[in-house]
Write a protein that holds these residues in place. Structure first.
Motif, PDB file in Angstrom:
ATOM      1  N   GLY A 377       0.692  -1.225   0.005  1.00  0.00           N
ATOM      2  CA  GLY A 377       0.108   0.097  -0.071  1.00  0.00           C
ATOM      3  C   GLY A 377       0.643   1.220   0.117  1.00  0.00           C
ATOM      4  O   GLY A 377       1.878   1.327  -0.298  1.00  0.00           O
ATOM      5  N   ALA A 378       0.078   2.572   0.427  1.00  0.00           N
ATOM      6  CA  ALA A 378       0.857   3.592   0.466  1.00  0.00           C
ATOM      7  C   ALA A 378       1.764   3.725   1.556  1.00  0.00           C
ATOM      8  O   ALA A 378       1.510   3.187   2.674  1.00  0.00           O
ATOM      9  N   THR A 379       2.835   4.455   1.093  1.00  0.00           N
ATOM     10  CA  THR A 379       3.902   4.558   2.143  1.00  0.00           C
ATOM     11  C   THR A 379       3.494   4.956   3.654  1.00  0.00           C
ATOM     12  O   THR A 379       2.880   6.220   3.422  1.00  0.00           O
ATOM     13  N   GLY A 380       3.693   4.519   4.725  1.00  0.00           N
ATOM     14  CA  GLY A 380       3.284   5.313   6.109  1.00  0.00           C
ATOM     15  C   GLY A 380       1.851   4.962   6.564  1.00  0.00           C
ATOM     16  O   GLY A 380       1.745   5.295   7.428  1.00  0.00           O
ATOM     17  N   ALA A 381       1.109   4.071   5.508  1.00  0.00           N
ATOM     18  CA  ALA A 381      -0.228   3.994   5.778  1.00  0.00           C
ATOM     19  C   ALA A 381      -0.306   3.243   7.301  1.00  0.00           C
ATOM     20  O   ALA A 381      -0.972   3.465   7.882  1.00  0.00           O
ATOM     21  N   THR A 382       0.310   2.066   7.195  1.00  0.00           N
ATOM     22  CA  THR A 382       0.047   1.232   8.422  1.00  0.00           C
ATOM     23  C   THR A 382       0.723   1.940   9.526  1.00  0.00           C
ATOM     24  O   THR A 382       0.220   1.803  10.596  1.00  0.00           O
ATOM     25  N   GLU A 383       1.719   2.619   9.390  1.00  0.00           N
ATOM     26  CA  GLU A 383       2.454   3.091  10.416  1.00  0.00           C
ATOM     27  C   GLU A 383       1.737   4.271  10.926  1.00  0.00           C
ATOM     28  O   GLU A 383       1.606   4.616  12.250  1.00  0.00           O
ATOM     29  N   ALA A 384       0.793   5.033  10.094  1.00  0.00           N
ATOM     30  CA  ALA A 384      -0.018   6.082  10.561  1.00  0.00           C
ATOM     31  C   ALA A 384      -1.241   5.278  11.618  1.00  0.00           C
ATOM     32  O   ALA A 384      -1.607   6.026  12.497  1.00  0.00           O
ATOM     33  N   LEU A 385      -1.652   4.179  11.065  1.00  0.00           N
ATOM     34  CA  LEU A 385      -2.727   3.623  12.026  1.00  0.00           C
ATOM     35  C   LEU A 385      -2.414   3.353  13.378  1.00  0.00           C
ATOM     36  O   LEU A 385      -3.095   3.644  14.036  1.00  0.00           O
ATOM     37  N   PHE A 386      -1.164   2.631  13.214  1.00  0.00           N
ATOM     38  CA  PHE A 386      -0.739   2.228  14.723  1.00  0.00           C
ATOM     39  C   PHE A 386      -0.210   3.409  15.350  1.00  0.00           C
ATOM     40  O   PHE A 386      -0.304   3.602  16.853  1.00  0.00           O
ATOM     41  N   GLY A 387       0.397   4.616  14.824  1.00  0.00           N
ATOM     42  CA  GLY A 387       0.708   5.587  15.650  1.00  0.00           C
ATOM     43  C   GLY A 387      -0.307   6.413  16.208  1.00  0.00           C
ATOM     44  O   GLY A 387      -0.404   6.736  17.314  1.00  0.00           O
ATOM     45  N   TRP A 388      -1.486   6.462  15.314  1.00  0.00           N
ATOM     46  CA  TRP A 388      -2.642   7.223  16.071  1.00  0.00           C
ATOM     47  C   TRP A 388      -3.092   6.572  17.320  1.00  0.00           C
ATOM     48  O   TRP A 388      -3.451   7.148  18.007  1.00  0.00           O
ATOM     49  N   LEU A 389      -3.077   4.976  16.886  1.00  0.00           N
ATOM     50  CA  LEU A 389      -3.856   4.438  18.077  1.00  0.00           C
ATOM     51  C   LEU A 389      -2.973   4.452  19.170  1.00  0.00           C
ATOM     52  O   LEU A 389      -3.376   4.407  20.458  1.00  0.00           O
ATOM     53  N   LEU A 390      -1.600   4.543  19.314  1.00  0.00           N
ATOM     54  CA  LEU A 390      -0.608   4.417  20.213  1.00  0.00           C
ATOM     55  C   LEU A 390      -0.825   5.851  20.720  1.00  0.00           C
ATOM     56  O   LEU A 390      -0.822   5.971  22.250  1.00  0.00           O
ATOM     57  N   THR A 391      -0.864   7.050  20.231  1.00  0.00           N
ATOM     58  CA  THR A 391      -0.883   8.085  21.032  1.00  0.00           C
ATOM     59  C   THR A 391      -2.256   8.637  21.313  1.00  0.00           C
ATOM     60  O   THR A 391      -2.350   9.675  22.116  1.00  0.00           O
ATOM     61  N   ARG A 392      -3.253   7.901  21.067  1.00  0.00           N
ATOM     62  CA  ARG A 392      -4.681   8.663  21.286  1.00  0.00           C
ATOM     63  C   ARG A 392      -5.395   7.633  22.244  1.00  0.00           C
ATOM     64  O   ARG A 392      -6.392   7.677  22.974  1.00  0.00           O
ATOM     65  N   ALA A 393      -4.641   6.537  22.550  1.00  0.00           N
ATOM     66  CA  ALA A 393      -5.151   5.437  23.544  1.00  0.00           C
ATOM     67  C   ALA A 393      -5.235   6.372  25.175  1.00  0.00           C
ATOM     68  O   ALA A 393      -4.057   6.864  25.509  1.00  0.00           O
TER      69      ALA A 393
END
Length: 559
Positions: A377-393
């Motif tokens: 997929g697009a570069t950084g899409a998976t990292e964006a998903l996990f990063g958002w969840l980690l920082t918004r928990a």
């Protein structure tokens, strides 16, 4: 030094001192003679009894008054031994372990590095005398047969560790360990059962699980036949209901769980071709099933709840059938990091965290299936998903979303399950704030509105069972977690309807006639997963003779 000359293997001059298990097979004759001389000297001058094929590193400190090693034992470098030690055969005391006081080991006991087994203690009876001046007291430690004690464990005086048990790394053992148990934490508590047959039977869960497993396996064919419509050549969730995509997938999962193969109503190849053929080649999604057996296009991508769940159900059904999607999930492979974040921000986290979590579940699972095909997929899409969840928990709950007066923590917990299932659990990554997750789930499960026997449904209990299973390695509040697991499991075993399976909602005299209590494939698949998760928390899952491998598989998704 033992073994080959130092110049032949730098940094490994004391190889057998730190890896003694291979000494008698790999050491040279000179080293073996040296070891036999050491053993003879200890027997003659200290009265030690040492069996055949034992190894004592000369880099260990052995200061015992009594010392007995059975056949095949070894003591590695840095170990510190004193007091009286009586060990059976094939015992291991690994590097830098401390075994002091009166200690008795059974056969096949393995003691990990940096562990302390302390069969004595200082008395502290006189507050006016410094502790080191007060007398020692020794009750002694007894460790049974076939016991594995991990690294950095502390076992205190007076403890008995039962046969066939396991003590997890870092545990502090202050009380007896039951035979067959796996314990961990500080103080150590039972986490699960290595030997389910040795688990306490005060609530007769083992007998109940055994009877349930026999019934479910024996009646599985009838459960599937009941939901098969031969005129349509399709499964329905229950007799009289229309066929759905999910019903075909639930049938595959139930058959895999209880029969170990594809449903017998159609050849597996036909089922694979049908499921693959329902995927829209443009979007990669599977829409709703029409009466003629074709599918509608997904209305709004992953915002279509049916199509979003079909990413999970169809993907895992195909996997169980030895296949996979014909196409990548294109709507996800074309989504870049900015769009992932925008999609996460659009979700109704504060009002409907379950729906938000379901969107994340579909997104994470689509990324998983695509990556399995080599489509990153697009570069950084998976990292964006996990990063958002980690920082918004939320560090207070470990989850996403907020409690509400009308349903308490229901949305928070159910949303956590869906969001974590498709991301952290499926990718094999640790969840943020696991102890807070346990706190939140244990608070939620006290809400009688959802967890009285007559109000339970498969979704709400699954959304409790999976987070507790996912965080089980923390050993946090383990006794309470196991108590919840016992209660919910005992309830769940009573929800089965003979020759029909489980309804989505638990049956009860006060809810007779409600459609949600009618047995069907969805309820059967979900409750089977719930029962496995709860049983595994209690160390009893082996009794069931099945293990989820589909949507509700406990391990990370297949790669």
């Amino acid at each position: 030094m033992t073994g080959p000359p130092l110049e032949d293997r730098p940094f490994d001059g004391n190889h057998f001192d730190y890896s003694p298990w291979s000494f008698w097979d790999e050491a040279d004759e000179r080293a073996k003679r040296r070891q036999l001389d050491v053993r003879r000297h200890l027997a003659e001058h200290r009265g030690y009894r040492i069996g055949e094929r034992c190894f004592l590193s000369e880099l260990a400190s052995v200061q015992n008054e009594e010392f007995h090693l059975g056949h095949g034992c070894y003591v590695a470098a840095g170990a510190y031994l004193s007091g009286s030690l009586h060990a059976g055969r094939d015992c291991t005391i690994n590097p830098y372990a401390v075994v002091r006081g009166h200690v008795r080991l059974g056969d096949a006991v393995r003691i990990g590095a940096h562990t302390s087994v302390l069969g004595f203690n200082h008395t502290t009876d006189d507050p006016d005398t410094e502790v080191f001046r007060q007398p020692l007291r020794s009750t002694g430690i007894t460790i049974g047969d076939d016991v594995w004690i991990g690294s950095h464990v502390v076992v205190l005086d007076g403890v008995t560790v039962g046969d066939r048990s396991v003590v997890a790394a870092g545990a502090v053992v202050t009380r007896d360990v039951p035979a067959g148990a796996v314990v961990g934490g500080n103080p150590a508590r039972v986490l699960r059962w290595r030997v389910p047959a040795l688990a306490p039977r005060s609530d007769d869960l083992v007998a109940g699980l055994t009877a349930f497993a026999e019934t479910a396996h024996a009646q599985a064919r009838r459960v599937l036949e009941r939901c098969w419509d031969p005129d349509l050549g399709l499964f329905t969730d229950r007799p009289g209901s229309p066929p759905t995509v999910r019903a075909q997938c639930d049938a595959v999962e139930v058959a895999d769980l209880l029969l170990g193969r594809a449903p017998e109503q159609l050849p597996a190849r036909v089922q694979v071709d049908r499921l693959r053929g329902w995927q829209d080649p443009g979007t990669g999604l599977v829409g709703a099933l029409r009466p003629d057996g074709t599918v509608e296009p997904a209305r709004d991508g992953l915002s279509d709840p049916g199509a979003a769940y079909h990413v999970l159900s169809v993907g895992y059904a195909l996997d169980l059938l030895g296949s996979g999607f014909a196409e990548p999930v294109h709507v996800v492979s074309r989504t870049d990091a900015a769009e992932v974040v925008a999609g996460l921000e659009r979700q109704p986290w504060t009002t409907n965290a379950w729906a938000a979590g379901a969107w994340v579940d579909a997104l994470g699972t689509a990324l998983h299936w695509n990556r399995r095909r080599g489509d990153l997929g697009a570069t950084g899409a998976t990292e964006a998903l996990f990063g958002w969840l980690l920082t918004r928990a939320d560090p207070r709950t470990g989850a996403w979303g907020r409690p509400a007066p009308e349903d308490g923590l229901l949305q928070v917990v159910n949303g956590f399950y869906r969001a974590s299932r498709g991301t952290f659990a499926q990718f094999g990554l640790p969840v943020p704030h696991p102890e807070r997750v346990v706190d939140t789930v244990l608070e939620h499960v006290r809400d009688a509105r959802f967890f009285r026997p007559e109000t339970q449904n498969a979704c709400n209990v699954l959304d409790v069972a999976h987070p507790l299973w996912l965080t089980r390695g923390t050993a946090y509040r383990a006794d309470e977690v196991l108590g919840v697991a016992r209660r919910l499991l005992a309830d769940a075993l009573g929800h089965w309807t003979d020759h029909a399976g489980f309804g989505f909602r638990a049956p009860h005299p006060t809810t007779t006639g409600l459609p949600a209590t009618a047995p069907g494939l969805q309820g059967t698949e979900m409750w089977l997963a719930v029962i496995w998760l709860l049983a595994d928390l209690l160390g009893l899952a082996e009794v069931l003779r099945y293990r989820p491998r589909g949507v509700h598989r406990p391990e990370p998704g297949p790669v």
